[in-house]
Enzyme design. Structure first.
Site: not given
Length: 887
Positions: A30, A100, A109, A111, A344, A464, A573, A629, A757, A776, A779-781, A843, A863
Site C-alpha cells: 500500500k 492503515r 481484511g 489486519m 494494488r 494415506h 506404488r 517402486r 528417504e 528419487s 520427501t514424505n518419509d 516423488c 524432474y
C-alpha cells in the site's frame, strides 16, 4: 523529511530509485502504491509510511514503540500539518488521519484500520463549526470512537452496533444516513460510555496518544489469528511484518456531493476487460465492505458526477498501464473532488487470472514470460476440480473443519467402510457417497475410488487418505478430530461431529480446498474447460527446465496425468495394485506362507496381475520413464485386524482362525513405518524382488515388441540406508532382468535406482550413487525421519508450533528447506560428484508444492513428480522458478 524507519509518501519513489520490489519490501504494497501515485502526480491525500522494519523493531522491543520512532512519527505529523495547513488536535481546523496496515503482499481484511483519528470533544466541535455541518462532524467522531475501541482496545464491536440499531429503531429510520446531528452526538456519548465501562477510564482526548496506540494496534494485528491463518495459507513469512500508513483524511461522508468506493480495472471474477466497482454516496470506506447500505455500480457515477467519473476512468487506465496488471483501487470523493486512496494488483479467480494474463500479452502490454508469473500455481486447482456453487455456499455455515488434504468439493451420503461405499454406489437412491473413517489404509482403496469425498478423523496432509485422494483427484478432508469434538462408532454406524449425530445415509458436504465440513447437500458446479489454459501452459512449458512427472498407480490415473501434461512417472506404488479382489487373496497367501517354496508358489499367482498392470501402463506412457517402486509397506497392512474378518479370511484360506491370528500378531510392530518394510522385505524375502523384476521386464519387453520402440524400465528400491543393502537387492534385479532380456533377444537397457528417504542415505549419497542410476527423494518419509514427526499424528500438535512461531508451515506440505532441504542439496552434490550421470528427481508430495518446486529447481533436480491433478501446478511452478532464476 526522511528518516530510516519512516518515509513521507512524496519521498518513497526517489528514496528507492523507483525500484518497486525494494519499495514493497520496506513500505509495504500500500505504501509503495501511494508513493508511486504521488510521484505520477495523481490526487492522493498526503501522509507517511512507517516501515516494515519498524514493525520488526516493535516486536523485538516487546511490542512497544521506542521513543525514537515516536519522535519520528510526530515529526512527520508536523510535516503533514505544513502540507495540509491543518493542525493535529486543533479546535478550529483539526488534522484528522487514517491509520492503515500495508504488508508487502496484499492481505485484504486480515489486519486493522482506524479512520478519523485526531478527533476529541474539542476538535469535533471545531470540525462542526469549520464545515458548517455538525452531522458530518459527529458522524466522524462516533465512527472513530467505535473503531478505536474495537481495533485498539478490543472492545467488542457488537456493543456499538446494538446501540446504533436501538437508536434507528427508536427514530423509526432504516439507514444510518437518516440519523440527525443530534442523533450522532447522542451516539458519541453512548459510545464513550461503553469505552469507559470496558476500559475503566475515559476515552483518550490526546491525539498523540490516540496515534501512538493506533500504530501499535496495527502492528499488533500482524499477529492476530486471522492474519496468521492467512499467512500460512499463502506462505507469507512472519518476519516480513507490516508497514503502517498514516494519511490525511478526506471525507466521503461530508454530504450528497461526496462518496467512497472500490473498483477494479478488469472483472476479478471473469477477467473481462471492463471497469467493475461499487460506490456509496455520503459514506466512508468501511460502509462499502460492511454491507450497511447497498452500493451502486461504478457506471452510475457517470450520471451523478460525470466529471469525477471521467477523471477516475483516466486514472484507472493510467494505473493499469503503469503496473501492467489489473488494479484494485480505493477512492473517495470529497465535495466533488476525487482522491485516490490505494492501488494494488487485484486479487482474482483462476479463470480471471488466466484470461487477464493472456489478454495482456495480446494487447502487447507484457511478454509471455511475464504472463507466466501472473498466475499463482495453486490457483489452477480450482480449474481442475468440481467446486461448490458460489451462491449455494453463501447460504451454508461449516459445522466443522479439518485439514484441506485434497482440493475440490464433494457431496454425498455417509458410509463408514470401503465395502459399503462399493456396494451403495450401485444403488439407485445412493450413487454418491462420502467415505467417513477414523483413518484409511491401503485396503480401503476401492471404496475410496468410488467415493465423492473422504473424511478422516485422524491423519495429516501426507497420511494415506490424503496422498491417495490427491492421486485420484478426489476431495478429501483429513484430521477433523484435531480441532473438533468428533466420535465415530462403526458398530452403530454413527458420526458425532460437534454435538450433531449423523447416521449412515445422511448427507454431508466437504470442501477439500478449505477443510470445511457442511451439513446436508450443497450444489456443485463442474470444473470448467478454460479456453486460455492450453495457450498459457504452452508458455510455461517453454520456460521451464525441470521435467514434470506424475505419481500414478494404475492406468486410469496415468492417462489422466498424461492428459494434464505429465512427461513420465516418478513413482508407481506397486502395493496399491495388490488390493483388487482378484489378487489380494494371492498376496495374503504369500504373506502367510511358511516356506520359500510356498511363497514362490503364491507369488507366481501375483506375477501375471503385476505384469498385466505394468503392460497397460507402458502402453500409455510408451518410452517415457515409468519408475516402478518395489513393494514398500509392512506386510501387516495387507491382513485384517478385526476378529470377524480374520475368521472369514482364515476360512477362505483353509487355515484356522488361531493360526491366522498368530500370523497377524507376529507381523505386529511397535513402529511399523521404521520396521520391516521397503528394501528390508527383499533382503528377507528375495523372491519378492525376483517376482516384481519379472513382471516389470516382461511387460516392458512385450510392449516394446508391440510398438517397435524399445522401453527403458526404471526400477526403484525403497528405503535404502546403506550401500550394501542397495547392492544386495540390485544384484537380484540385474541377474533376473539380464536373463529375461537375453532370452527375449532384445537390446533393452534398464535403470536401477533408489529412494532417498532416510537421513543416513542422504549422508552417504556419494557411496550409494556409485551403484545407483538414479535417486528419487521420498520427501514424505525424509521429512518424517528428519524431524522425528509422525506424519499421521503431527497435525495434533503442529497448531501449537504455529501459535508459538516455532514453525510457520506444515513441513509435510512445504519442504523444510533449512533442514530437509539441506539433506536433499547435499545428496545431489555428493551423488553427482561420484556419478556425473546420476538422474535426480523427487516423488514426495512436495513435488506439487510451488515453493518446494522452486527449491528443487535451484538445487539441480532433473524432474519433480506429483499426483495427477497437481501436474499443471508443478509445470507452472517449475516455469516460474526458471524465470526467477534467470532474473
Amino acid at each position: 523529511m526522511s528518516c530510516r524507519l519512516i518515509y513521507m509518501f512524496s519521498e518513497g519513489h526517489d528514496a528507492f530509485s523507483g525500484d518497486l520490489t525494494a519499495m514493497k519490501n520496506t513500505l509495504g504494497g500500500k505504501g509503495a502504491g501511494l508513493a508511486e501515485m504521488i510521484h505520477a502526480g495523481m490526487p492522493v491525500p498526503q501522509g507517511f509510511t512507517i516501515t516494515t522494519e519498524a514493525c520488526t523493531k516493535y516486536y523485538e522491543d516487546g511490542r512497544e514503540l521506542g521513543e525514537d520512532i515516536k519522535k519520528d512519527i510526530f515529526a512527520c505529523i508536523s510535516e503533514l500539518e505544513k502540507i495540509t495547513g491543518k493542525h493535529f488536535g486543533d479546535k478550529n481546523d483539526p488534522l484528522l488521519v487514517s491509520v492503515r496496515s500495508g504488508a508487502r503482499q496484499s492481505m485484504p481484511g486480515m489486519m486493522d484500520t482506524i479512520l478519523n483519528l485526531g478527533l476529541n470533544d474539542v476538535s469535533a466541535e471545531g470540525l462542526a463549526l469549520k464545515t458548517g455541518n455538525p452531522r458530518f462532524a459527529y458522524d466522524c467522531y462516533r465512527r472513530f470512537v467505535q473503531m478505536f475501541s474495537d481495533v485498539v482496545m478490543m472492545v467488542p464491536k457488537s456493543l456499538f452496533e446494538e446501540e446504533i440499531d436501538k437508536l434507528k429503531e427508536k427514530k423509526k429510520v432504516k439507514n444510518d444516513t437518516e440519523l440527525t446531528a443530534d442523533d450522532m452526538k447522542e451516539l458519541v456519548g453512548i459510545f464513550k460510555k461503553i469505552y469507559e465501562e470496558n476500559e475503566g477510564r475515559e476515552f483518550p482526548q490526546d491525539p498523540k496518544e490516540q496515534l501512538t496506540e493506533a500504530v501499535k494496534a496495527v502492528f499488533r494485528s500482524w499477529d492476530n489469528e486471522r492474519a496468521n491463518v492467512y499467512r500460512r495459507m499463502n506462505e507469507i513469512p512472519y518476519e516480513w511484518g507490516t508497514a503502517v500508513n498514516v494519511q490525511a483524511m478526506v471525507f466521503g461522508n461530508s454530504g450528497e456531493n461526496s462518496g467512497t468506493g472500490v473498483a477494479f480495472t478488469r472483472n476479478p471474477a471473469t477477467g473481462e476487460k471492463k471497469l467493475m466497482g461499487e460506490y456509496l454516496i455520503n459514506a466512508q470506506g468501511e460502509d462499502v465492505v460492511a454491507g450497511v447500505r447497498t452500493p451502486s455500480p461504478i457506471s452510475h457515477l457517470k450520471d451523478q458526477m460525470p466529471e469525477v467519473y471521467d477523471e477516475f476512468i483516466g486514472l484507472a487506465d493510467r494505473l493499469e498501464k503503469y503496473y501492467k496488471d489489473m488494479q484494485d483501487m480505493e477512492f473517495t470523493i470529497e465535495d466533488g473532488k476525487l482522491y485516490m486512496l490505494q492501488t494494488r494488483n487485484g486479487k482474482r479467480t483462476a479463470q480471471a487470472a488466466l484470461k487477464i494474463a493472456c489478454d495482456l500479452v495480446s494487447e502487447g502490454m507484457i511478454t509471455e514470460r511475464e504472463a507466466v508469473l501472473r498466475v499463482e500455481p495453486k490457483q489452477l486447482d480450482t480449474l481442475l476440480h468440481p467446486q461448490f456453487d458460489a451462491e449455494a455456499l453463501k447460504q451454508s455455515t461449516p459445522i466443522g473443519k479439518g485439514l484441506a488434504a485434497s482440493p475440490g468439493s464433494a457431496c454425498g451420503r455417509i458410509v463408514f467402510t470401503a465395502e459399503e461405499a462399493e456396494s451403495k454406489v450401485k444403488e439407485k437412491d445412493w450413487k454418491k457417497v462420502v467415505l467417513v473413517r477414523l483413518e484409511t489404509s491401503p485396503e480401503d482403496i476401492i471404496g475410496m475410488q468410488v467415493s465423492q469425498g473422504i473424511l478422516t478423523v485422524r491423519g495429516g496432509m501426507t497420511s494415506h487418505a490424503a496422498v491417495v485422494a490427491r492421486g485420484m483427484g478426489t476431495c478429501c478432508v483429513c484430521g477433523c478430530g484435531n480441532d473438533n469434538d468428533v466420535a465415530i462408532d462403526y458398530a452403530v454406524k454413527t458420526l458425532v461431529l460437534n454435538g450433531k449425530t449423523y447416521k449412515e445415509g445422511d448427507w454431508i458436504s466437504l470442501d477439500g480446498s478449505t477443510g470445511n465440513i457442511y451439513d446436508g447437500q450443497i450444489a456443485l458446479s463442474d470444473s470448467m474447460e478454460n479456453p486460455d489454459f492450453k495457450r498459457f501452459m504452452s508458455w510455461a512449458d517453454s520456460a521451464r527446465r525441470l521435467g514434470v512427472f506424475t505419481n500414478a498407480d494404475n492406468p486410469a490415473d496415468l492417462q489422466n496425468a498424461v492428459d494434464m501434461g505429465a512427461e513420465g512417472v516418478g513413482l508407481c506404488r506397486t502395493e496399491h495394485m495388490f488390493f483388487a479382489g482378484d489378487r489380494i487373496k494371492a498376496v495374503r497367501e504369500m504373506i502367510c506362507s511358511r516356506t520359500k517354496e510356498e511363497r514362490e508358489k503364491a507369488l507366481a499367482k501375483v506375477e501375471p496381475f503385476q505384469e498385466a498392470d505394468f503392460t497397460a501402463m507402458y502402453r500409455i506412457i510408451g518410452t517415457r520413464p515409468l519408475t516402478i517402486r518395489f513393494l514398500d509397506p509392512p506386510l501387516h497392512e495387507f491382513l485384517p485386524t478385526e476378529p470377524k474378518k480374520i475368521e472369514e479370511l482364515a476360512k477362505e484360506m483353509g487355515i484356522s482362525a488361531e493360526e491366522l491370528t498368530h500370523i497377524v500378531q507376529s507381523l505386529h510392530e511397535v513402529n511399523p513405518m521404521m520396521g520391516h518394510r521397503g528394501c528390508r522385505l527383499c533382503i528377507t524375502y528375495p523372491e519378492i524382488a525376483v517376482m516384481q523384476t519379472n513382471a516389470i521386464i516382461k511387460a516392458a519387453i512385450a510392449v516394446s515388441k508391440e510398438t517397435g520402440e524399445i522401453i527403458t524400465p526404471f526400477i526403484m528400491i525403497p528405503l535404502t540406508c546403506e550401500v550394501k543393502e542397495f547392492r544386495f537387492v540390485k544384484n537380484i534385479v540385474v541377474s533376473t532382468a539380464d536373463e529375461l532380456i537375453k532370452n527375449a533377444g532384445i537390446d533393452m537397457k534398464y535403470k536401477v535406482g533408489t529412494m532417498i528417504e532416510i537421513p543416513r542415505a542422504a549422508l552417504t549419497a556419494g557411496a550409494i550413487a556409485k551403484e545407483a542410476d538414479f535417486f528419487s527423494f521420498g520427501t514424505n518419509d525424509l521429512t518424517q525421519m528428519t524431524f522425528g514427526f509422525s506424519r499421521d499424528d503431527a497435525a495434533k500438535f503442529l497448531g501449537s508450533y504455529y501459535d508459538t512461531k516455532i514453525l510457520e508451515q506444515d513441513p509435510f506440505q512445504h519442504l523444510d528447506q533449512t533442514g530437509v532441504g539441506r539433506l536433499v542439496a547435499m545428496s545431489c552434490k555428493e551423488g553427482r560428484a561420484d556419478n556425473p550421470e546420476l538422474e535426480l528427481g523427487i516423488c514426495g508430495e512436495h513435488g506439487g508444492d510451488p515453493s518446494s518446486v522452486e527449491f528443487f529447481n535451484k538445487v539441480g533436480l532433473d524432474y519433480v513428480s506429483c499426483s495427477p491433478y497437481r501436474v499443471p501446478i508443478a509445470r507452472l511452478a517449475a516455469a516460474q522458478a526458471a524465470i526467477k532464476e534467470e532474473g
